[in-house]
Motif scaffolding. Structure first.
Motif, PDB file in Angstrom:
ATOM      1  N   SER A 216       0.849  -1.131  -0.121  1.00 24.29           N
ATOM      2  CA  SER A 216       0.002   0.046  -0.099  1.00 24.29           C
ATOM      3  C   SER A 216       0.946   1.214  -0.051  1.00 24.29           C
ATOM      4  CB  SER A 216      -0.860  -0.060   1.208  1.00 24.29           C
ATOM      5  OG  SER A 216      -0.421   0.033   2.611  1.00 24.29           O
ATOM      6  N   GLN A 217       2.068   1.209   0.406  1.00 30.23           N
ATOM      7  CA  GLN A 217       2.872   2.226   0.567  1.00 30.23           C
ATOM      8  C   GLN A 217       3.607   2.697  -0.713  1.00 30.23           C
ATOM      9  OE1 GLN A 217       5.703   0.873   3.661  1.00 30.23           O
ATOM     10  NE2 GLN A 217       4.632   2.243   5.064  1.00 30.23           N
ATOM     11  N   LEU A 218       3.583   1.638  -1.608  1.00 30.99           N
ATOM     12  CA  LEU A 218       4.215   1.653  -2.991  1.00 30.99           C
ATOM     13  C   LEU A 218       3.358   1.820  -4.250  1.00 30.99           C
ATOM     14  CD1 LEU A 218       6.798  -1.056  -2.445  1.00 30.99           C
ATOM     15  CD2 LEU A 218       7.073   1.106  -1.728  1.00 30.99           C
ATOM     16  N   VAL A 219       1.997   2.169  -3.818  1.00 35.84           N
ATOM     17  CA  VAL A 219       0.986   2.239  -5.072  1.00 35.84           C
ATOM     18  C   VAL A 219       1.651   3.246  -6.047  1.00 35.84           C
ATOM     19  CG1 VAL A 219      -1.167   2.782  -5.841  1.00 35.84           C
ATOM     20  CG2 VAL A 219      -0.687   1.485  -3.751  1.00 35.84           C
ATOM     21  N   ASN A 220       1.854   4.514  -5.693  1.00 39.00           N
ATOM     22  CA  ASN A 220       2.258   5.445  -6.628  1.00 39.00           C
ATOM     23  C   ASN A 220       3.405   5.341  -7.361  1.00 39.00           C
ATOM     24  OD1 ASN A 220      -0.235   6.681  -6.384  1.00 39.00           O
ATOM     25  ND2 ASN A 220       0.333   8.718  -5.304  1.00 39.00           N
ATOM     26  N   LEU A 221       4.463   4.502  -6.393  1.00 38.63           N
ATOM     27  CA  LEU A 221       5.520   4.105  -7.096  1.00 38.63           C
ATOM     28  C   LEU A 221       5.593   3.137  -8.423  1.00 38.63           C
ATOM     29  CD1 LEU A 221       6.475   5.687  -4.332  1.00 38.63           C
ATOM     30  CD2 LEU A 221       8.266   3.726  -4.049  1.00 38.63           C
ATOM     31  N   TYR A 222       4.524   2.241  -8.036  1.00 44.08           N
ATOM     32  CA  TYR A 222       4.206   1.185  -9.179  1.00 44.08           C
ATOM     33  C   TYR A 222       3.750   2.092 -10.228  1.00 44.08           C
ATOM     34  CZ  TYR A 222       4.797  -2.652  -5.996  1.00 44.08           C
ATOM     35  OH  TYR A 222       5.097  -3.564  -5.107  1.00 44.08           O
ATOM     36  N   HIS A 223       2.811   2.919 -10.085  1.00 42.10           N
ATOM     37  CA  HIS A 223       2.291   3.887 -11.211  1.00 42.10           C
ATOM     38  C   HIS A 223       3.451   4.600 -11.886  1.00 42.10           C
ATOM     39  CE1 HIS A 223      -1.990   3.893  -9.234  1.00 42.10           C
ATOM     40  NE2 HIS A 223      -1.540   2.790  -9.904  1.00 42.10           N
ATOM     41  N   ALA A 224       4.258   5.205 -11.224  1.00 43.37           N
ATOM     42  CA  ALA A 224       5.130   5.937 -11.672  1.00 43.37           C
ATOM     43  C   ALA A 224       6.374   5.068 -12.488  1.00 43.37           C
ATOM     44  CB  ALA A 224       6.008   6.758 -10.648  1.00 43.37           C
ATOM     45  N   VAL A 225       6.631   4.294 -12.066  1.00 41.78           N
ATOM     46  CA  VAL A 225       7.737   3.314 -12.785  1.00 41.78           C
ATOM     47  C   VAL A 225       6.761   2.683 -13.950  1.00 41.78           C
ATOM     48  CG1 VAL A 225       8.751   1.164 -12.767  1.00 41.78           C
ATOM     49  CG2 VAL A 225       9.161   2.646 -10.907  1.00 41.78           C
ATOM     50  N   SER A 226       5.841   2.306 -13.883  1.00 39.53           N
ATOM     51  CA  SER A 226       5.048   1.934 -14.963  1.00 39.53           C
ATOM     52  C   SER A 226       4.906   2.891 -16.197  1.00 39.53           C
ATOM     53  CB  SER A 226       3.423   1.549 -14.531  1.00 39.53           C
ATOM     54  OG  SER A 226       2.706   1.304 -15.733  1.00 39.53           O
ATOM     55  N   PHE A 251       2.285  14.373 -11.625  1.00 36.34           N
ATOM     56  CA  PHE A 251       1.171  14.553 -10.830  1.00 36.34           C
ATOM     57  C   PHE A 251       0.931  13.564  -9.870  1.00 36.34           C
ATOM     58  CE2 PHE A 251       0.348  16.529 -15.233  1.00 36.34           C
ATOM     59  CZ  PHE A 251       0.245  17.894 -14.895  1.00 36.34           C
ATOM     60  N   LEU A 252       1.708  12.538  -9.834  1.00 33.77           N
ATOM     61  CA  LEU A 252       1.399  11.518  -8.593  1.00 33.77           C
ATOM     62  C   LEU A 252       1.660  12.101  -7.279  1.00 33.77           C
ATOM     63  CD1 LEU A 252       3.001   8.507 -10.645  1.00 33.77           C
ATOM     64  CD2 LEU A 252       0.394   9.019 -10.148  1.00 33.77           C
ATOM     65  N   LYS A 253       0.858  11.723  -6.618  1.00 38.58           N
ATOM     66  CA  LYS A 253       0.805  12.149  -5.143  1.00 38.58           C
ATOM     67  C   LYS A 253       2.186  11.612  -4.451  1.00 38.58           C
ATOM     68  CE  LYS A 253      -1.702  12.805  -0.858  1.00 38.58           C
ATOM     69  NZ  LYS A 253      -2.799  12.555  -0.305  1.00 38.58           N
ATOM     70  N   ALA A 260       9.852   5.686   0.615  1.00 38.87           N
ATOM     71  CA  ALA A 260       9.127   5.962  -0.847  1.00 38.87           C
ATOM     72  C   ALA A 260       8.935   7.243  -1.404  1.00 38.87           C
ATOM     73  CB  ALA A 260       7.816   5.178  -0.445  1.00 38.87           C
ATOM     74  N   ARG A 261       8.737   8.119  -0.042  1.00 43.08           N
ATOM     75  CA  ARG A 261       8.390   9.677  -0.711  1.00 43.08           C
ATOM     76  C   ARG A 261       9.721  10.289  -1.259  1.00 43.08           C
ATOM     77  NH1 ARG A 261       5.004  12.944   1.423  1.00 43.08           N
ATOM     78  NH2 ARG A 261       5.500  15.291   1.319  1.00 43.08           N
ATOM     79  N   GLU A 262      10.943   9.945  -0.790  1.00 45.59           N
ATOM     80  CA  GLU A 262      12.242  10.260  -1.483  1.00 45.59           C
ATOM     81  C   GLU A 262      12.338   9.704  -2.729  1.00 45.59           C
ATOM     82  OE1 GLU A 262      15.126  12.855  -1.671  1.00 45.59           O
ATOM     83  OE2 GLU A 262      13.723  12.715  -0.163  1.00 45.59           O
ATOM     84  N   PHE A 263      12.279   8.278  -2.972  1.00 43.59           N
ATOM     85  CA  PHE A 263      12.187   7.755  -4.016  1.00 43.59           C
ATOM     86  C   PHE A 263      11.415   8.248  -5.309  1.00 43.59           C
ATOM     87  CE2 PHE A 263      10.558   4.407  -7.399  1.00 43.59           C
ATOM     88  CZ  PHE A 263      11.735   3.819  -7.527  1.00 43.59           C
ATOM     89  N   LEU A 264      10.230   8.552  -4.996  1.00 45.97           N
ATOM     90  CA  LEU A 264       9.242   9.091  -6.003  1.00 45.97           C
ATOM     91  C   LEU A 264       9.362  10.449  -6.317  1.00 45.97           C
ATOM     92  CD1 LEU A 264       6.792   9.015  -7.822  1.00 45.97           C
ATOM     93  CD2 LEU A 264       5.496   9.456  -6.054  1.00 45.97           C
ATOM     94  N   ARG A 265      10.086  11.534  -5.201  1.00 49.93           N
ATOM     95  CA  ARG A 265      10.442  12.829  -5.558  1.00 49.93           C
ATOM     96  C   ARG A 265      11.683  12.622  -6.472  1.00 49.93           C
ATOM     97  NH1 ARG A 265      11.359  14.412  -0.670  1.00 49.93           N
ATOM     98  NH2 ARG A 265       9.387  15.484  -0.302  1.00 49.93           N
ATOM     99  N   ASP A 266      12.516  11.801  -6.195  1.00 46.75           N
ATOM    100  CA  ASP A 266      13.791  11.626  -7.157  1.00 46.75           C
ATOM    101  C   ASP A 266      13.306  11.185  -8.563  1.00 46.75           C
ATOM    102  OD1 ASP A 266      16.674  11.168  -7.610  1.00 46.75           O
ATOM    103  OD2 ASP A 266      16.618   9.377  -7.808  1.00 46.75           O
ATOM    104  N   LEU A 267      12.280  10.088  -8.503  1.00 44.51           N
ATOM    105  CA  LEU A 267      12.068   9.906 -10.012  1.00 44.51           C
ATOM    106  C   LEU A 267      11.380  11.061 -10.735  1.00 44.51           C
ATOM    107  CD1 LEU A 267      10.307   6.481 -10.874  1.00 44.51           C
ATOM    108  CD2 LEU A 267       9.693   8.539 -11.835  1.00 44.51           C
TER     109      LEU A 267
END
Length: 532
Positions: A216-226, A251-253, A260-267
């Motif tokens: 559940s913590q990685l949902v938006n990370l999956y979307h971003a990598v997809s 636009f992903l939250k 996980a937050r740092e990962f998505l911010r970097d991506l």
């Protein structure tokens, strides 16, 4: 502290040696003993040994360390010579070359060095006149003034690299329009390759995170990598669609979990930059290709005007020192004089040198015994366009020399074993192939209590009350500090000055200062107003 086998191998190697040294592995200790070896076993005077460090403070520390190491080991006059020895920063070395050979360097004989603030003020005072005189009228009609100013200032920050870029561009486009289109399509292919590499990198990082995070913590990370993988699939044949996928990632939250937050911010940041640099016909890329001669003429004209005015005013900035020192070394008699005078070299923090500084050092080295120390993982400053690839290239080049040797220092003398092991596990996750495990030498934590623990702060306060949550966090940390001061450490009491609290920005640090003062604990804030 005696030398360990790896340090000794670097200190006593009779030839060029490149040392990859992790944090806390005794770099300054190695440098001082290499200096002693050069004096004691090679017969060099300290006046013949150039030692280069990154800051003036580090240079003072190295000079003091060298003085202590030499005392009692060599003749007293050698120790006295340390005070006049060329131990300093690269800029002090460049300044010395310009001062001793002003005519060959093309500078005013009594030049003054401008600091960062003075340099900016001087440039703002003369830039309008430089643009008016140096920019061709045709280019002034093609570009708005603000964009023209920004482009030329960017080129002037690294003038030698800008010159090389114009020469390379001209060589690639020697075939006319066909070559122009070919260069454009090659740029597109390189961009597609970069997007695919980014997708593979982030997909691999996400796979590593799966094992220690709830899905559940990685949902938006999956979307971003997809979306990133979709961009990679489209990059070659449909780059516009690829860019669309890259732009949608922003636009992903962001998730709440810190890692996980740092990962998505970097991506998000990497995807944004990738989208920004898609080569497009009809954009700035085509403008550059079509009007490169005018841009090159404008760059050279503005640069010549500013150099002429600086010579008249008798001033140079730090970047000018490097350029003019290199110009002086273009003269064979100057280079031969320095190679005869300076017979050995020590360079610390080589990962923080820029290409021009690397070229200055390479020219001076010649066949002299050279010891270069650096660590790509510590190339964090980006200071005056430092590029860790200069150090990496030197390491690889040294390996090919007949008497060249590369040494890695992995024994850490700074950090206790449990903490170092924890840092190693963390670093392995984000450094990837750059990760270099360090071996602890200090004894294990002599206490049943943990030497490292993690405090997690969470709450249901609305976003407007984040300040209250931050204050609560600061109070809890202040209480932990109070407990540490009262209990002490297993090896003795603890003083407030031996505890540090680090924060990313000045604003987030202030609540901790207030909370510590409320607990009666003296606190001093240090640092700038931006990210640490």
């Amino acid at each position: 502290m005696s030398l360990n086998p790896e340090q000794r191998a670097a200190v006593e190697h009779d030839g060029p040696v490149a040392v990859e040294a992790g944090a806390g592995t005794g770099k300054t200790h190695l440098m001082a003993h290499r200096y002693l070896w050069l004096v004691e076993h090679k017969g060099f005077s300290p006046l013949e040994i150039v030692a280069v460090t990154f800051t003036e403070k580090a240079a003072r520390e190295l000079r003091a360390r060298v003085r202590r190491v030499l005392q009692g080991q060599v003749a007293p006059e050698r120790v006295y010579e340390v005070e006049a020895a060329p131990i300093g920063t690269l800029h002090s070395l460049a300044a010395r070359i310009c001062q001793e050979y002003p005519e060959e360097a093309g500078v005013h004989p009594a030049f003054r060095i401008l600091d960062e603030v003075e340099s900016a003020l001087w440039l703002s005072e003369h830039l309008d006149e430089a643009l008016e005189e140096g920019v061709p009228p045709e280019l002034q009609q093609l570009l708005p003034y603000s964009l023209l100013e920004e482009a030329l200032l960017t080129l002037l920050r690294q003038p030698l690299e800008a010159e090389q870029a114009f020469r390379t561009l001209e060589q690639r486009l020697a075939g006319g329009q066909e070559a122009l289109e070919r260069a454009f399509h090659q740029g597109r292919a390189r961009w597609a390759h970069q997007v695919r590499s980014l997708a593979e990198e982030m997909d691999g990082e996400l796979r590593k995170m799966k094992s220690h995070h709830h899905p559940s913590q990685l949902v938006n990370l999956y979307h971003a990598v997809s979306m990133l993988l979709e961009a990679a699939a489209a990059a070659e044949n449909d780059p516009q669609m690829a860019r669309k996928h890259l732009e949608e990632i922003r636009f992903l939250k962001l998730p709440r979990a810190p890692e996980a937050r740092e990962f998505l911010r970097d991506l998000k940041d990497k995807a944004r930059r990738a989208a920004l640099f898609l080569p497009e016909m009809g954009s700035g890329d085509l403008f550059l290709l079509k009007h490169r001669h005018l841009l090159a003429e404008a760059f050279q004209g503005v640069r010549n005007f500013l150099q002429r005015r600086k010579r008249e005013d008798g001033v140079l900035n730090f970047a000018d020192l490097e350029v003019h020192a290199l110009r002086a070394l273009d003269h064979p008699p100057v280079l031969e004089a320095y190679r005869a005078r300076w017979r050995a070299f020590l360079v610390d923090e080589h990962q923080d040198t820029n290409p021009i500084q690397g070229e200055i050092l390479e020219r001076l080295f010649g066949e002299a015994p050279v010891a270069v120390v650096g660590d790509r993982k510590q190339a964090i400053y980006g200071f005056r366009y430092a590029d860790h690839r200069v150090f990496t290239g030197f390491v690889e080049e040294v390996k090919t020399r007949p008497r060249g040797r590369a040494v890695r220092l992995e024994a850490n003398y700074r950090t206790q074993a449990p903490l170092l092991e924890a840092v190693d596990r963390l670093a392995e996750g984000f450094l990837g192939p750059l990760h270099q495990p360090l071996q602890p030498t200090r004894p294990a934590w002599n206490s049943p209590e943990p030497c490292l623990w993690r405090l997690v702060f969470s709450g249901s306060l609305p976003s407007k009350d984040k300040e209250r949550l931050r204050e609560a966090e600061a109070r809890r940390v202040a209480q932990e500090v109070r407990t540490l001061l009262e209990k002490g450490l297993p090896d003795g009491p603890l003083r407030p000055g031996e505890i540090a609290i680090l924060a990313r920005t000045w604003n987030t640090l202030e609540p901790f200062t207030r909370a510590l003062e409320a607990e009666g604990i003296p606190a001093v804030s240090a640092g700038g107003g931006g990210p640490l």
